[in-house]
Design an enzyme around this catalytic site. Structure first.
Site, PDB file in Angstrom:
ATOM      1  N   CYS A 130       0.722  -1.250   0.114  1.00 24.22           N
ATOM      2  CA  CYS A 130       0.026   0.029   0.095  1.00 24.22           C
ATOM      3  C   CYS A 130       0.741   1.419   0.190  1.00 24.22           C
ATOM      4  O   CYS A 130       1.394   1.624   1.112  1.00 24.22           O
ATOM      5  CB  CYS A 130      -1.040  -0.108   1.252  1.00 24.22           C
ATOM      6  SG  CYS A 130      -1.793   1.502   1.403  1.00 24.22           S
ATOM      7  N   CYS A 133      -0.560   4.100   2.208  1.00 25.81           N
ATOM      8  CA  CYS A 133      -0.072   3.933   3.693  1.00 25.81           C
ATOM      9  C   CYS A 133       1.331   4.246   3.933  1.00 25.81           C
ATOM     10  O   CYS A 133       1.605   4.641   5.126  1.00 25.81           O
ATOM     11  CB  CYS A 133      -0.725   2.422   4.265  1.00 25.81           C
ATOM     12  SG  CYS A 133      -2.043   1.718   3.327  1.00 25.81           S
ATOM     13  N   ASP A 134       2.257   3.573   3.161  1.00 28.05           N
ATOM     14  CA  ASP A 134       3.716   3.515   3.540  1.00 28.05           C
ATOM     15  C   ASP A 134       4.425   4.363   2.605  1.00 28.05           C
ATOM     16  O   ASP A 134       5.644   4.653   3.342  1.00 28.05           O
ATOM     17  CB  ASP A 134       4.204   2.164   3.298  1.00 28.05           C
ATOM     18  CG  ASP A 134       3.494   1.094   4.025  1.00 28.05           C
ATOM     19  OD1 ASP A 134       2.775   1.531   5.114  1.00 28.05           O
ATOM     20  OD2 ASP A 134       3.452  -0.191   3.915  1.00 28.05           O
TER      21      ASP A 134
END
Ligand SMILES: Cc1cc2nc3c(=O)[nH]c(=O)nc-3n(C[C@H](O)[C@H](O)[C@H](O)COP(=O)(O)OP(=O)(O)OC[C@H]3O[C@@H](n4cnc5c(N)ncnc54)[C@H](O)[C@@H]3O)c2cc1C
Length: 312
Positions: A130, A133-134
């Site tokens: 992701c 997200c990261d």
């Protein structure tokens, strides 16, 4: 007893719920990740009515619209499902069970994992699924995206906002993003595309240091990296459907007709879990709405039988 229970709380599930409730069905939605897969992207520019918004914003808007109707929502995972001798469906979560006349399965897909040595040890230690997200964790680092789809291209474009170098590694001859994203990739000097190449191993002890390739790139079969983002498609969550006797195709996707009907009466399916070739928010939403209409017809056409059974 519900008229319709929808399994899946993504854009497909909530759209189906909105339409089912509009048609005066009593509706419940059960899901374990609110908003679903679309929340993984920060850039949705192909949903009619909105020129550009984030996936989370789109999911929130669709949910808000659905909850304008009297819909019951349950956060949880469906762990079992069966049909009783009266033809009602039982849907079982960890905490509750639901009885319903009809079902829409809108469970989407889980990400397909990169099955190479090093993956399991380094997942979440440099291996991510992701970018949204990261990506900030990889600021000023060198990363690669594995995959050639539009989603993979969008992951790379997002990463290029943080990273000085982003490789896209794809096993076929040409990546296949939407033309607009293909142009963005061409214009982004930080992104370099490596085609006809597979990752055969993820390298590193406690964090990713690189990957091994099945053919040399710039004279080496090792590419030094700080992170690797996997975007190689998904595996449909269709086990519950299979339990009800619903037909699946060879990829495990639920087979539906143009009205989102499965081969089992009273069971409908829509979105990323079904056998449609083109899987987008808008296609899932449309299939979900079709499914809700079919559930409405089924419940109404069988109302007399249902009421007799309930009285038995
Ligand atoms: C990186 C990326 C970018 C994308 N960008 C775009 C874009 O720009 N535009 C676009 O239109 N599409 C885009 N897509 C595709 C889009 O996200 C999907 O087509 C869409 O979200 C599918 O929605 P869905 O509701 O069918 O499935 P999902 O969103 O996957 O929802 C399924 C839901 O069911 C739940 N569930 C599954 N099993 C169970 C169970 N047993 N019990 C309870 N709940 C369960 C899941 O947790 C989830 O909440 C993108 C996808 C990715 C990965």
């Amino acid at each position: 007893m519900y008229d319709l229970v929808i399994i899946g709380s993504g854009v497909t599930g909530y759209s189906a719920a909105m339409y089912g409730a509009r048609l005066d069905l009593s509706v419940a939605v059960i899901g374990n990740v609110d908003g679903g897969t679309i929340t993984l992207t920060d850039d949705v520019a192909n949903y009619p009515g909105y020129i550009q918004l984030t996936g989370k914003e789109l999911a929130d808007k669709i949910k808000e619209h659905a909850l304008d109707y009297p819909i019951f929502t349950e956060m949880g995972t469906v762990i079992d499902i069966f049909r009783d001798e009266q033809n009602f469906f039982y849907i079982v979560t960890e905490n509750k069970s639901f009885l319903t006349k009809s079902i829409i399965i809108a469970t989407g897909m889980k990400e397909r994992e990169l099955e190479v040595p090093g993956h399991d040890q380094l997942k979440n230690k440099g291996v991510s699924y992701c970018a949204l997200c990261d990506a900030p964790l990889y600021k000023d680092k060198v990363v690669a995206v594995v995959g050639g789809s539009d989603s993979a291209a969008k992951e790379a474009l997002l990463l290029a906002k943080y990273c000085p170098k982003v490789y896209i590694i794809y096993r076929r001859e040409k990546i296949r993003p939407e033309p607009i994203n293909a142009t963005r990739i061409e214009r982004e000097s930080k992104i370099e595309v490596i085609t006809n190449t597979n990752v055969t191993e993820i390298l590193g002890q406690n964090k990713v240091t690189g990957v091994k390739l099945d053919r040399p790139y710039n004279g080496s079969d090792v590419l030094n990296l700080d992170g690797i983002f996997v975007a190689i498609g998904g595996i449909p969550y269709s086990e519950l459907a299979a339990k009800l006797g619903v037909n699946l195709n060879e990829k495990g996707e639920i087979k539906i007709d143009r009205s989102s009907r499965t081969n089992v009466e009273g069971v409908y399916a829509a979105g990323d879990v079904v056998d449609s070739e083109f899987k987008q928010a808008i296609t899932g939403v449309a299939e979900g709405v079709n499914a809700a209409y079919q559930a409405y017809k089924y419940v109404n056409e069988n109302e007399f039988i249902f009421s007799c059974r309930q009285e038995e």
